[in-house]
Design a protein around this motif. Structure first.
Motif, short mmCIF file in Angstrom:
data_model
loop_
_atom_site.label_atom_id
_atom_site.label_comp_id
_atom_site.label_asym_id
_atom_site.label_seq_id
_atom_site.Cartn_x
_atom_site.Cartn_y
_atom_site.Cartn_z
N THR A 90 0.82 -1.20 0.00
CA THR A 90 0.00 0.00 0.00
C THR A 90 0.86 1.26 0.00
N LEU A 91 1.89 1.27 0.84
CA LEU A 91 2.77 2.44 0.92
C LEU A 91 3.52 2.66 -0.39
N VAL A 92 4.02 1.58 -1.00
CA VAL A 92 4.79 1.71 -2.24
C VAL A 92 3.90 2.21 -3.38
N VAL A 93 2.70 1.65 -3.51
CA VAL A 93 1.78 2.08 -4.57
C VAL A 93 1.43 3.55 -4.38
N SER A 94 1.16 3.97 -3.15
CA SER A 94 0.84 5.38 -2.88
C SER A 94 2.01 6.29 -3.23
N GLN A 95 3.22 5.88 -2.88
CA GLN A 95 4.40 6.70 -3.17
C GLN A 95 4.63 6.81 -4.68
N LEU A 113 12.79 1.74 -3.87
CA LEU A 113 12.27 1.15 -2.64
C LEU A 113 13.15 1.58 -1.47
N SER A 114 12.50 2.09 -0.43
CA SER A 114 13.22 2.66 0.70
C SER A 114 13.09 1.76 1.93
N LEU A 115 14.19 1.66 2.68
CA LEU A 115 14.18 0.91 3.93
C LEU A 115 13.16 1.51 4.90
N LEU A 116 13.01 2.84 4.84
CA LEU A 116 12.07 3.52 5.74
C LEU A 116 10.64 3.00 5.53
N THR A 117 10.27 2.74 4.28
CA THR A 117 8.93 2.22 3.98
C THR A 117 8.70 0.89 4.68
N PHE A 118 9.70 0.02 4.62
CA PHE A 118 9.58 -1.30 5.23
C PHE A 118 9.53 -1.17 6.76
N MET A 119 10.32 -0.25 7.30
CA MET A 119 10.33 -0.06 8.75
C MET A 119 8.99 0.49 9.24
N VAL A 120 8.44 1.43 8.50
CA VAL A 120 7.13 2.01 8.87
C VAL A 120 6.06 0.93 8.89
N ALA A 121 6.09 0.03 7.88
CA ALA A 121 5.09 -1.04 7.82
C ALA A 121 5.19 -1.95 9.04
N SER A 122 6.41 -2.34 9.41
CA SER A 122 6.58 -3.22 10.56
C SER A 122 6.23 -2.52 11.86
#
Length: 821
Positions: free
Chosen positions: A468-473, A782-791
């Motif tokens: 969801t975050l990646v598609v929005s970005q 793809l950003s590490l921050l996106t993955f961290m926010v999701a977790s």
């Protein structure tokens, strides 16, 4: 006789047992209302989501299958290469259909289709703008199943100026009158069309849409014998039991016979030399039922889907069901302490394990079918919103679709068995002597299994949040990227060909309107440039042909769109010789290997007459004239001053309403009776990414649902841990443990499980989203921050979910938990 009585007695016994199971199941649900409500609601949400996705997937897979013998229908596509430029398109040449039918007996029928957008029809004093008109050969009814209501399919389109209408179009144009035999005036084509038939409305699940079919022989180019010009869609219906591969093998000889001579005439080389230079030209067959979901060709006739989305949403449906089923298991085992004595007493009074398993499975199936009923209500309520979101016309009518009804029933049964199997076998194995003494233990094996189930839930949840975050970005990047031209203040007026020789006078008139800054005519506008043609540079020959995209513009195109020049100048009305010049972009200069392009000449390959030379007047800086799915391709802009199809108007948006009113008034003065059609380029541009935007919205919705259902699972796990550790918590409190430390102990396991989920989810999410981003030539990293926010989001949601239950256990009176029962 004795056997028959025994059999009857057995059946009665089983019926009695089944009724008893149901009676006890209803009593249990009544006793544990909260437990039953959470289970039913969680399952209902999962089932409703899965049913919606199943309806979506069923519709996507059904495209074009309504035609009889659809498995024998194929579309001919063109695949080739000219000077390292790939050609892969859904259109072919005019003579293809008739030639194939004449020369290959394995073909039962062939036909051509060609769209004509925005056709203006007139009946009496009424005018209608038709968006879905197709030229069609008379053989279209031999290939496709287009059921007639009135008229004869054998003669309906066999002559020029004949037209067949769908039922809806007939009612729109003629009301309740019988339209057959009546005449429609085609204003743009300057033709009188006789209505010769009425057919049923076009189905939504067709890769091409139509309201009006006009006989192909009405077109002035219907009998063209040009094989290296591609403008029409060719469809074939093979004879029964004929192999498409057998026909494909014949295409090479077809190319030699018909395409070769025309290439030789245009480029001065034989077909053999053409191929030696690294060029290719060939045809292939595309199954009708594969076009919508599997086609990746240019110039599609209608909208297409994406088989990857079908796979992905099918997996989501499965995951949502599994998450809901896992919740059932966790909640059931969480209540094991409450039901342990019940199991012990039943075993002492003579119940065997198989009967207990049957009892617990009956409860699970009952909950599943109650949840299924609730889910169907949810589906009915959600369908209008889901249809709007997915751009579908789905409906749920189980009586009209008995197979789907049967599937739903089996679905509920399987979910019930799946959800209840583990609790049934787990609860039924309790030893009476142990549970009646209050010494029930969960066991490390069961604890590991529950942990794995929660990990599975949160792996899916984290993947969905990341997606969801990646598609929005990416959508935010697409909407805000500098495209190299101004799209935000531009309105496009369509069908300006109707202005004829008044075009320049109209442009001068609207420039007097205060809200109009600039105005320009062009053959295409950014976002719609898909035409290309063959050029070769000065000093070479047609043998060194390159294929370049092209459009036609006037001398005001650059100021209207804010284009910048890298070298030379744009067209100017001060120089009459500019009509024999072209503007190229930087990508074209690189393609042509021009270090200093200005002043050099390009030749347009014309197989029917002498090649036309054009002088390069300037080089425009690259701008994204196509969507960001594609890299900027080489572009040639020719000077177009004769009746272009579009007018781009740069507006002052602060005076939009007044400006639109005045523009419409001026239009009606110049071409009274012609409809004033316009759109805003920003909206048209955003529409190019509508599928991705819908996908992003669906991601968000299902992510929220997955999180919600997973939270129910966490609630079950928290309840289980609290109940199993009641005495431990009491002892800790007696020895002075604080509420905070006890909450930390109860939350520790969940934190570990989410950490493990993160390790699994991140690589999977990276793989899937990196693949999705490959469809865009211009994309985010793809950003590490996106993955961290999701977790962190998953972690925060989990803590909020279990926090209440942990706090309740931590503040409980230890005297109650340590009582000797």
């Amino acid at each position: 006789m004795i056997y028959w009585l025994t059999k009857q007695q057995f059946i009665k016994k089983q019926e009695k047992m089944f009724k008893n199971y149901l009676k006890i199941a209803f009593r249990t649900l009544s006793k544990y209302k909260g437990y039953a409500l959470i289970n039913i609601f969680g399952l209902a949400v999962g089932l409703a989501s899965a049913i919606l996705i199943m309806l979506f997937v069923q519709d996507e897979l059904s495209y074009d299958r309504h035609h009889e013998n659809a498995e024998r229908i194929y579309r001919v596509g063109l695949k080739g290469r000219i000077k390292k430029d790939d050609l892969k398109t859904a259109v072919t040449c005019y003579p293809m259909a008739s030639t194939l039918k004449e020369e290959y007996p394995m073909i039962e029928a062939s036909t051509r289709l060609q769209p004509r957008e925005d056709a203006l029809f007139k009946i009496g004093d009424r005018q209608y703008m038709e968006k879905h008109m197709l030229y069609a050969d008379s053989t279209v009814f031999d290939v496709f199943t287009l059921p007639f209501i009135q008229g004869d399919p054998a003669t309906a389109l066999n002559e020029p100026n004949k037209v067949v209408l769908t039922r809806s179009a007939a009612e729109k144009y003629f009301g309740k009158e019988n339209p057959v035999g009546k005449v429609i005036e085609w204003v743009d084509g300057d033709e009188q069309l006789e209505v010769t038939g009425i057919i049923k409305d076009c189905k939504n699940n067709s890769h091409f849409q139509y309201n009006v079919l006009v006989s192909f022989t009405t077109s002035s180019r219907a009998n063209s014998q040009l094989w290296i010009g591609n403008n029409v869609y060719t469809y074939l219906k093979l004879q029964k039991d004929e192999s498409p591969g057998k026909l494909t093998e014949q295409f090479s000889s077809l190319v030699e016979k018909y395409v070769g001579p025309q290439i030789e005439k245009a480029m001065g080389v034989s077909m053999e030399e053409f191929r030696t230079q690294g060029n290719e030209w060939g045809y292939f067959l595309q199954p009708l039922t594969k076009i919508y979901l599997h086609s990746d060709l240019n110039n599609e006739l209608g909208k297409t889907g994406n088989i990857n989305y079908v796979y992905f949403f099918s997996v989501i449906a499965l995951f949502l069901i599994l998450i809901a089923a896992i919740n059932f298991m966790n909640l059931s085992t969480a209540k094991s302490a409450n039901r342990a004595k019940e199991v012990g007493i039943r075993k002492v009074t003579g119940s065997n394990r198989s009967q207990l398993i049957g009892q617990f499975l009956s409860e699970a199936i009952l909950i599943s079918f109650i949840a299924l009923g609730v889910a169907l209500v949810f589906v009915k309520l959600a369908l209008p919103t889901f249809n709007n979101l997915a751009n579908k016309s789905l409906y749920l009518n189980l009586l009209e679709n008995p197979l789907f009804l049967l599937g739903i029933i089996l679905f509920g049964l399987v979910v019930g068995l799946l959800s209840g199997s583990y609790p049934a076998f787990y609860l039924s194995k309790f030893a009476p002597s142990t549970v009646l003494k209050g010494k029930l233990s969960s066991g490390s094996k069961n604890s590991r299994l529950r942990g794995l189930l929660v990990i599975f839930q949160f792996v899916i949840t984290i993947i969905l949040i990341i997606s969801t975050l990646v598609v929005s970005q990416q959508m935010n990047f697409v909407n805000n990227k500098d495209l190299g031209f101004n799209k935000d203040q531009v309105m496009v007026i369509n069908r300006t060909t109707s202005l004829n020789n008044q075009a320049e006078a109209f442009r001068q008139e609207i420039l007097k309107i205060p809200g109009v800054k600039h105005a320009s005519y062009s053959l295409h506008v950014p976002g719609t440039i898909e035409s290309n043609t063959a050029f070769y540079e000065e000093g070479s020959s047609a043998q060194q042909t390159v294929v370049l995209d092209y459009t036609g513009t006037d001398c005001y195109f650059d100021e209207t769109y804010g284009l910048k020049m890298a070298a030379g100048r744009f067209f100017s009305e001060d120089y009459s010789t500019d009509s024999l010049c072209v503007i190229i972009n930087e990508a074209a200069a690189r393609k042509l290997n021009f270090e200093d392009p200005v002043g050099k000449k390009l030749y347009v390959v014309n197989p029917r007459e002498e090649d036309q030379p054009y002088k390069i007047l300037g080089v425009a800086k690259d701008f994204n004239y196509a969507s960001l799915h594609h890299k900027i391709r080489p572009l040639v802009m020719v000077y177009a001053n004769q009746y272009p199809a579009n007018m781009s108007v740069q507006l002052n948006l602060s005076q939009l309403d007044q400006t639109l009113t005045q523009l419409k008034s001026r239009w009606n003065e110049f071409v009274p009776g012609q409809p004033f059609q316009y759109s805003f380029l920003k909206n048209d541009w955003e529409a190019k990414y509508r599928q991705e935007q819908r996908t992003g919205t669906i991601f968000r919705i299902f992510s929220i649902l997955a999180i919600f259902i997973a939270c129910l699972g966490l609630l079950g796990l928290a309840s289980f841990m609290a109940e199993q550790r009641t005495k431990e918590i009491g002892v800790r409190k007696v020895f002075g443990a604080s509420v905070t430390s006890i909450m930390g102990i109860l939350s520790k396991e969940v934190v570990i499980l989410i950490g493990i989920s993160t390790l699994v989810a991140w690589p999977a999410a990276y793989y899937f989203m990196n693949g999705w981003l490959r469809d865009f030539a211009y994309r985010i990293e793809l950003s590490l921050l996106t993955f961290m926010v999701a977790s962190l989001a998953a972690f925060g949601i989990a803590l909020l979910t279990i926090g209440h239950r942990a706090y309740k256990s931590a503040v409980a009176n230890p005297a109650e938990s340590l009582k000797d029962e």
